[in-house]
Design a protein around this motif. Sequence first.
Motif, PDB file in Angstrom:
ATOM      1  N   GLY A 106      18.299  14.169  11.404  1.00 56.71           N
ATOM      2  CA  GLY A 106      19.391  14.872  10.741  1.00 56.71           C
ATOM      3  C   GLY A 106      20.745  14.221  10.900  1.00 56.71           C
ATOM      4  O   GLY A 106      21.737  14.708  10.340  1.00 56.71           O
ATOM      5  N   ARG A 107      20.832  13.137  11.628  1.00 58.30           N
ATOM      6  CA  ARG A 107      22.110  12.455  11.823  1.00 58.30           C
ATOM      7  C   ARG A 107      22.397  11.559  10.626  1.00 58.30           C
ATOM      8  O   ARG A 107      21.593  10.685  10.292  1.00 58.30           O
ATOM      9  N   ALA A 108      23.557  11.728  10.031  1.00 61.08           N
ATOM     10  CA  ALA A 108      23.865  11.020   8.789  1.00 61.08           C
ATOM     11  C   ALA A 108      23.736   9.520   8.936  1.00 61.08           C
ATOM     12  O   ALA A 108      23.217   8.836   8.035  1.00 61.08           O
ATOM     13  N   GLU A 109      24.175   8.984  10.065  1.00 60.96           N
ATOM     14  CA  GLU A 109      24.177   7.533  10.223  1.00 60.96           C
ATOM     15  C   GLU A 109      22.781   6.959  10.433  1.00 60.96           C
ATOM     16  O   GLU A 109      22.567   5.744  10.327  1.00 60.96           O
ATOM     17  N   LEU A 110      21.792   7.821  10.734  1.00 61.69           N
ATOM     18  CA  LEU A 110      20.437   7.350  10.993  1.00 61.69           C
ATOM     19  C   LEU A 110      19.416   7.920  10.010  1.00 61.69           C
ATOM     20  O   LEU A 110      18.209   7.772  10.235  1.00 61.69           O
ATOM     21  N   THR A 111      19.863   8.539   8.930  1.00 61.09           N
ATOM     22  CA  THR A 111      18.900   9.161   8.023  1.00 61.09           C
ATOM     23  C   THR A 111      18.102   8.146   7.221  1.00 61.09           C
ATOM     24  O   THR A 111      16.984   8.418   6.814  1.00 61.09           O
ATOM     25  N   GLY A 112      18.662   6.976   6.944  1.00 58.53           N
ATOM     26  CA  GLY A 112      17.931   5.969   6.184  1.00 58.53           C
ATOM     27  C   GLY A 112      16.754   5.426   6.973  1.00 58.53           C
ATOM     28  O   GLY A 112      16.701   5.511   8.204  1.00 58.53           O
ATOM     29  N   PRO A 113      15.795   4.824   6.284  1.00 53.37           N
ATOM     30  CA  PRO A 113      14.621   4.288   6.980  1.00 53.37           C
ATOM     31  C   PRO A 113      14.990   3.225   8.001  1.00 53.37           C
ATOM     32  O   PRO A 113      15.792   2.326   7.729  1.00 53.37           O
ATOM     33  N   PHE A 114      14.451   3.359   9.194  1.00 59.34           N
ATOM     34  CA  PHE A 114      14.554   2.360  10.259  1.00 59.34           C
ATOM     35  C   PHE A 114      16.008   2.035  10.638  1.00 59.34           C
ATOM     36  O   PHE A 114      16.292   0.946  11.143  1.00 59.34           O
ATOM     37  N   ARG A 115      16.926   2.978  10.439  1.00 63.34           N
ATOM     38  CA  ARG A 115      18.326   2.718  10.778  1.00 63.34           C
ATOM     39  C   ARG A 115      18.506   2.517  12.286  1.00 63.34           C
ATOM     40  O   ARG A 115      19.268   1.647  12.712  1.00 63.34           O
ATOM     41  N   ALA A 116      17.824   3.324  13.095  1.00 62.43           N
ATOM     42  CA  ALA A 116      17.980   3.178  14.546  1.00 62.43           C
ATOM     43  C   ALA A 116      17.454   1.830  15.002  1.00 62.43           C
ATOM     44  O   ALA A 116      18.068   1.150  15.842  1.00 62.43           O
ATOM     45  N   GLU A 117      16.316   1.410  14.462  1.00 64.70           N
ATOM     46  CA  GLU A 117      15.759   0.112  14.833  1.00 64.70           C
ATOM     47  C   GLU A 117      16.673  -1.025  14.399  1.00 64.70           C
ATOM     48  O   GLU A 117      16.867  -2.011  15.140  1.00 64.70           O
ATOM     49  N   MET A 118      17.250  -0.919  13.192  1.00 63.45           N
ATOM     50  CA  MET A 118      18.154  -1.960  12.720  1.00 63.45           C
ATOM     51  C   MET A 118      19.419  -2.017  13.578  1.00 63.45           C
ATOM     52  O   MET A 118      19.941  -3.095  13.864  1.00 63.45           O
ATOM     53  N   LEU A 119      19.907  -0.851  14.009  1.00 69.64           N
ATOM     54  CA  LEU A 119      21.065  -0.829  14.887  1.00 69.64           C
ATOM     55  C   LEU A 119      20.746  -1.536  16.204  1.00 69.64           C
ATOM     56  O   LEU A 119      21.564  -2.325  16.718  1.00 69.64           O
ATOM     57  N   ALA A 120      19.577  -1.290  16.747  1.00 70.63           N
ATOM     58  CA  ALA A 120      19.188  -1.948  17.991  1.00 70.63           C
ATOM     59  C   ALA A 120      19.141  -3.455  17.819  1.00 70.63           C
ATOM     60  O   ALA A 120      19.647  -4.212  18.659  1.00 70.63           O
ATOM     61  N   VAL A 121      18.540  -3.938  16.740  1.00 67.13           N
ATOM     62  CA  VAL A 121      18.417  -5.386  16.530  1.00 67.13           C
ATOM     63  C   VAL A 121      19.786  -6.017  16.309  1.00 67.13           C
ATOM     64  O   VAL A 121      20.061  -7.126  16.794  1.00 67.13           O
ATOM     65  N   TRP A 122      20.670  -5.331  15.599  1.00 70.22           N
ATOM     66  CA  TRP A 122      22.026  -5.851  15.382  1.00 70.22           C
ATOM     67  C   TRP A 122      22.745  -6.047  16.723  1.00 70.22           C
ATOM     68  O   TRP A 122      23.398  -7.070  16.947  1.00 70.22           O
ATOM     69  N   LEU A 123      22.597  -5.087  17.603  1.00 72.90           N
ATOM     70  CA  LEU A 123      23.235  -5.200  18.910  1.00 72.90           C
ATOM     71  C   LEU A 123      22.529  -6.236  19.789  1.00 72.90           C
ATOM     72  O   LEU A 123      23.177  -6.907  20.607  1.00 72.90           O
ATOM     73  N   ILE A 124      21.215  -6.386  19.635  1.00 76.81           N
ATOM     74  CA  ILE A 124      20.498  -7.452  20.343  1.00 76.81           C
ATOM     75  C   ILE A 124      21.047  -8.811  19.939  1.00 76.81           C
ATOM     76  O   ILE A 124      21.237  -9.709  20.773  1.00 76.81           O
ATOM     77  N   ARG A 125      21.320  -8.986  18.668  1.00 78.48           N
ATOM     78  CA  ARG A 125      21.914 -10.252  18.203  1.00 78.48           C
ATOM     79  C   ARG A 125      23.255 -10.506  18.895  1.00 78.48           C
ATOM     80  O   ARG A 125      23.529 -11.613  19.372  1.00 78.48           O
ATOM     81  N   ALA A 126      24.094  -9.475  18.953  1.00 80.21           N
ATOM     82  CA  ALA A 126      25.389  -9.631  19.611  1.00 80.21           C
ATOM     83  C   ALA A 126      25.203 -10.000  21.080  1.00 80.21           C
ATOM     84  O   ALA A 126      25.882 -10.898  21.606  1.00 80.21           O
ATOM     85  N   PHE A 127      24.288  -9.313  21.761  1.00 80.65           N
ATOM     86  CA  PHE A 127      24.022  -9.614  23.166  1.00 80.65           C
ATOM     87  C   PHE A 127      23.550 -11.054  23.344  1.00 80.65           C
ATOM     88  O   PHE A 127      23.983 -11.760  24.275  1.00 80.65           O
ATOM     89  N   THR A 128      22.659 -11.512  22.463  1.00 74.68           N
ATOM     90  CA  THR A 128      22.106 -12.861  22.577  1.00 74.68           C
ATOM     91  C   THR A 128      23.193 -13.924  22.520  1.00 74.68           C
ATOM     92  O   THR A 128      23.226 -14.851  23.342  1.00 74.68           O
ATOM     93  N   LEU A 129      24.111 -13.804  21.564  1.00 78.63           N
ATOM     94  CA  LEU A 129      25.170 -14.803  21.437  1.00 78.63           C
ATOM     95  C   LEU A 129      26.174 -14.693  22.578  1.00 78.63           C
ATOM     96  O   LEU A 129      26.670 -15.707  23.086  1.00 78.63           O
ATOM     97  N   ASP A 130      26.464 -13.476  23.001  1.00 74.90           N
ATOM     98  CA  ASP A 130      27.335 -13.308  24.173  1.00 74.90           C
ATOM     99  C   ASP A 130      26.688 -13.908  25.415  1.00 74.90           C
ATOM    100  O   ASP A 130      27.365 -14.502  26.272  1.00 74.90           O
ATOM    101  N   LEU A 131      25.367 -13.748  25.527  1.00 75.12           N
ATOM    102  CA  LEU A 131      24.655 -14.247  26.700  1.00 75.12           C
ATOM    103  C   LEU A 131      24.716 -15.768  26.785  1.00 75.12           C
ATOM    104  O   LEU A 131      24.997 -16.324  27.857  1.00 75.12           O
TER     105      LEU A 131
END
Length: 550
Positions: free
Chosen positions: A185-210
């Motif tokens: 029911g959360r607007a920002e996560l209602t689309g398909p696989f939004r939570a998973e895509m958010l996780a991968v986007w942040l993983i990318r940021a972590f990888t380059l920072d690392l």
Amino acid sequence: MTVDLRPPDEVMRLNRLGAAHPTRLSFLRALLRRVEGEGWSYRCAAWEIDAEGFGHAVLTVVAPANTYSLVAFSTPLADEMRTDRVIAEAWDTSYVLYDGIPDAAEIARLRANAPRQEAGRFTERDLVLARANKSVRLFAHVAESLANGHQPDADLLASVGYLMRTTAVYGNGKFGIADRDRIAGRAELTGPFRAEMLAVWLIRAFTLDLVEHVAAAQGGARATTLDPALRRSLGVGNSTGLGMAPFLVRHPLLVHRWFHARETALARVRGLAAAGPAEQAAFLAALEAMRQTVSRWHTEDPVQAPRVAVLADDLAALAAVARRLLSGATPWDALYRHACDGLSVEAQEAVVALVLEPHGALVDDLAETMQADEDSVFRIDGTMTVGALVARLAVHYGWVRRFDFSDPASEARFWYVSEEKLEPRLGERGAEDGADREQPLAVARDVSRLEAALLAAPHDEPVAAFLMRHPSFRYVVRRVQVAIAHPYAEVRDNLVAATMRPVDLLRAKLAFFGASRFDPRSDRWLRISLFADAPFPEDICRRETERMAS
């Protein structure tokens, strides 16, 4: 001009599904538009990483109503334990997308469990579970180059495209993490696989920072950071196998929504009477960007490698005529028809993505129609008569008659679930055990059998009575009734044939995610890149301190 949607018999064939490209409706693109449009904020809430790159970090984003944190753990891993296989038990990095900001006790809990992945214990605060391995030589090359104050080899970066490759990104309640219903029911996560895509986007940021952190620790004052263009070119790799393939069969309503949205977008754009200067420029820029992407698309797969070479030639040919076609009447339809008349299927599907690119105002709303309440179509209409169902089969499943199921090659394989890992697998019928536990994924064969049984039943008999006598057909009758109102619900091919390539199913789904650079490693698994060339959180988010002060 009104343009009809492309027919399912064209769109839902494996040869075209296996040529799919990401579009602006892809899930990661829809996520990033929402992040930017809603003014999310971003900060690194914790960075407890040592000089060798081991420890944990917390990257936090704040949406209008909710806060999410990627809790990342980087741990030493012996080379002999590094594998992309799902049976692996240790990884270079592991992650949890956490609902909120974890305190010290929660970080301690996650540190004890996240590196163990499915062997760990999780709570409803844990939304996504993931793990990834380094592209070891490239990660080391980048760190060493930056530590010595110069940029890494650009060609080497382009040949791989990522420094970290995920081997699983789990959501939807798997292994004890939060059920989808908790966040649906959360607007920002209602689309398909939004939570998973958010996780991968942040993983990318972590990888380059690392990698920049490791370089700074190694090089001290002489170290530098990645050139912004090189940094942005890198995505997150992913290895995906058969576990994902059955999804397009098991979720017919959801799949219809995905394809119907894309096909509606294409029809809207093809119906436009003219192309303005801004739209022409955007298309030409997108075409050039795709040509650059294809030039960096490396694969040794004997099927895909020639297709990539042909695609490069086709895009060059398209560039030679694009300005002329764009200046004429109904230019977007002309571009698409030009592709269909003389270019490969791979290029035709590339053109679908390209013509959508300049038209966000016209099509982006469709990204919010791609979710589905699958419970709404679960109930079978038992009042339908056998005769009516036979008539519907003729209309919506006539494609099944292309296959001769008396030929063993048409039923050469079977889908089953591995007892060890609870993951889908594909067996060879007659040569491997397990056919007695076959999963209901041979839709074409089962519809053919259903039709034969229906023709032997009374024409005016209710379907409910028929199913009382033939309960094994319940699942296929439900599918048929879903497809009556949802024509893109079905992959219109034989999914147990000897010639079927499961990677075609994988590519179709992953293109909707937003994946690129498809690299089949066999006909059953492939590698991809996610978020390559996409902005980083710091590019499109406000700093949290600025948001809190406003």
